[in-house]
Design an enzyme around this catalytic site. Structure first.
Site, short mmCIF file in Angstrom:
data_model
loop_
_atom_site.label_atom_id
_atom_site.label_comp_id
_atom_site.label_asym_id
_atom_site.label_seq_id
_atom_site.Cartn_x
_atom_site.Cartn_y
_atom_site.Cartn_z
N GLY A 242 136.30 38.76 45.54
CA GLY A 242 136.47 37.86 44.39
C GLY A 242 135.90 38.50 43.13
N ARG B 234 132.13 43.87 42.51
CA ARG B 234 132.08 44.30 43.91
C ARG B 234 133.18 45.34 44.16
NH1 ARG B 234 132.96 39.52 47.43
NH2 ARG B 234 131.26 38.76 46.13
N ARG C 43 141.77 41.84 31.97
CA ARG C 43 140.86 40.71 32.22
C ARG C 43 139.58 41.15 32.94
NH1 ARG C 43 143.31 35.16 32.22
NH2 ARG C 43 145.29 35.44 31.16
N ARG D 76 140.76 40.44 52.25
CA ARG D 76 139.75 39.84 51.37
C ARG D 76 138.37 40.18 51.91
NH1 ARG D 76 137.02 36.42 48.40
NH2 ARG D 76 135.96 34.67 49.37
N SER E 251 132.33 36.31 50.02
CA SER E 251 131.13 35.63 50.48
C SER E 251 131.50 34.19 50.84
CB SER E 251 130.04 35.66 49.39
OG SER E 251 130.48 34.99 48.23
N ASP F 122 125.06 31.91 51.90
CA ASP F 122 124.17 30.74 51.84
C ASP F 122 124.53 29.81 52.99
OD1 ASP F 122 126.54 30.42 49.77
OD2 ASP F 122 126.10 28.44 50.58
N ARG G 251 124.53 39.60 46.64
CA ARG G 251 125.94 39.36 46.93
C ARG G 251 126.79 40.55 46.50
NH1 ARG G 251 126.77 32.83 45.93
NH2 ARG G 251 124.57 32.55 46.34
#
Ligand SMILES: O=P(O)(O)O[C@H]1O[C@H](CO)[C@@H](O)[C@H]1O
Ligand SMILES: O=c1cc[nH]c(=O)[nH]1
Length: 232
Positions: free
Chosen positions: A20, A24, A43, A87, A90, A204, A217
């Site tokens: 996402g 990363r 973007r 994908r 997290s 989490d 993360r």
């Protein structure tokens, strides 16, 4: 070029990792890929192509939520011919036995989204991972002695739910945890004829309220990333 990706045809590999978070994607490219070339900055949604153990692979951010991954995965498959979309995300855990930093393979993705309404089905679609990618990921995890849990997850449209106990109804049906993209990825892959899998690291726990920091993360998702890279 497409509306949201500034790459030329051929710039993107047949297999792509999709976090996402675009940072990363940059982290994966800089840490793991040989000769990574950045093909997208539109973007700030960085996309890179390089090689891992001699095999060509790309990595690109998708943003958060199903509308966002719906756009990127559609353009990657329909306009760039990407075949395998993995994908690397997290998620929150719904189960006291699924702990922070555990790795999950999402065999299926339940959802509270109406993404499937576009297909005008006379029933409910079950967004499902590619069995081939799932089997390869499980094998790679076993070979690296990384324990993984395989099962159903929830792709939610809501991060901050007005009902803080809503997740318990999904947990009661054995759903392992929650993220926000896999179901739309699986539906686009099914519709457009590609293979998809979501590999998730628990960041989490909704049960214990244990958390990881945003820096963790970004940087400490290495088990998940190293499994995903083996799918090139
Ligand atoms: O870490 P990523 O891949 O962004 O995934 C999870 O994190 C975001 C929410 O914080 C949502 O995108 C959710 O799916
Ligand atoms: O969507 C998400 C991602 C991580 N943790 C959550 O609780 N939800």
């Amino acid at each position: 070029m497409t509306v949201h990706i500034g790459a030329k045809k051929g710039d993107i590999a047949e297999t792509i990792l999709l976090p996402g978070d675009p940072l990363r994607a940059r982290f994966v490219a800089e840490k793991y890929l040989e000769n990574p070339v950045c093909y997208n900055e539109v973007r700030g949604m960085y996309g890179y192509t390089g090689h891992y153990k001699g095999k060509r692979i790309s990595v690109q951010g998708t943003g958060m939520g199903m509308p966002s991954i719906g756009i990127y995965s559609h353009e990657l498959i329909a306009d760039y011919g990407v075949k395998n979309l993995i994908r690397i995300g997290s998620c929150g855990s719904f189960n006291e036995n699924i702990k922070v930093r555990d790795v999950l393979l999402a065999m299926s993705a339940s959802t509270n989204s109406n993404y499937a309404s576009q297909y005008e089905l006379p029933g409910t679609f079950a967004p499902t991972a590619s069995y081939e990618l799932l089997e390869k990921a499980k094998k790679a995890a076993d070979e690296k002695s990384i324990p993984v849990k395989v099962g159903n997850i929830l792709s939610s449209d809501i991060f901050y739910d007005a009902n803080p106990d809503a997740w318990k109804k999904w947990a009661a049906l054995g759903v392992m945890g929650v993220e926000m993209e896999a179901a739309a990825l699986y539906m686009n892959a099914a519709k457009l004829g590609a293979n998809a899998l979501a590999i998730l690291t628990v960041s989490d726990s909704l049960v214990t309220h244990e958390l990881t920091t945003s820096e963790e993360r970004e940087k400490t998702l290495t088990d998940m990333i190293e499994i995903a890279l083996e799918l090139a």
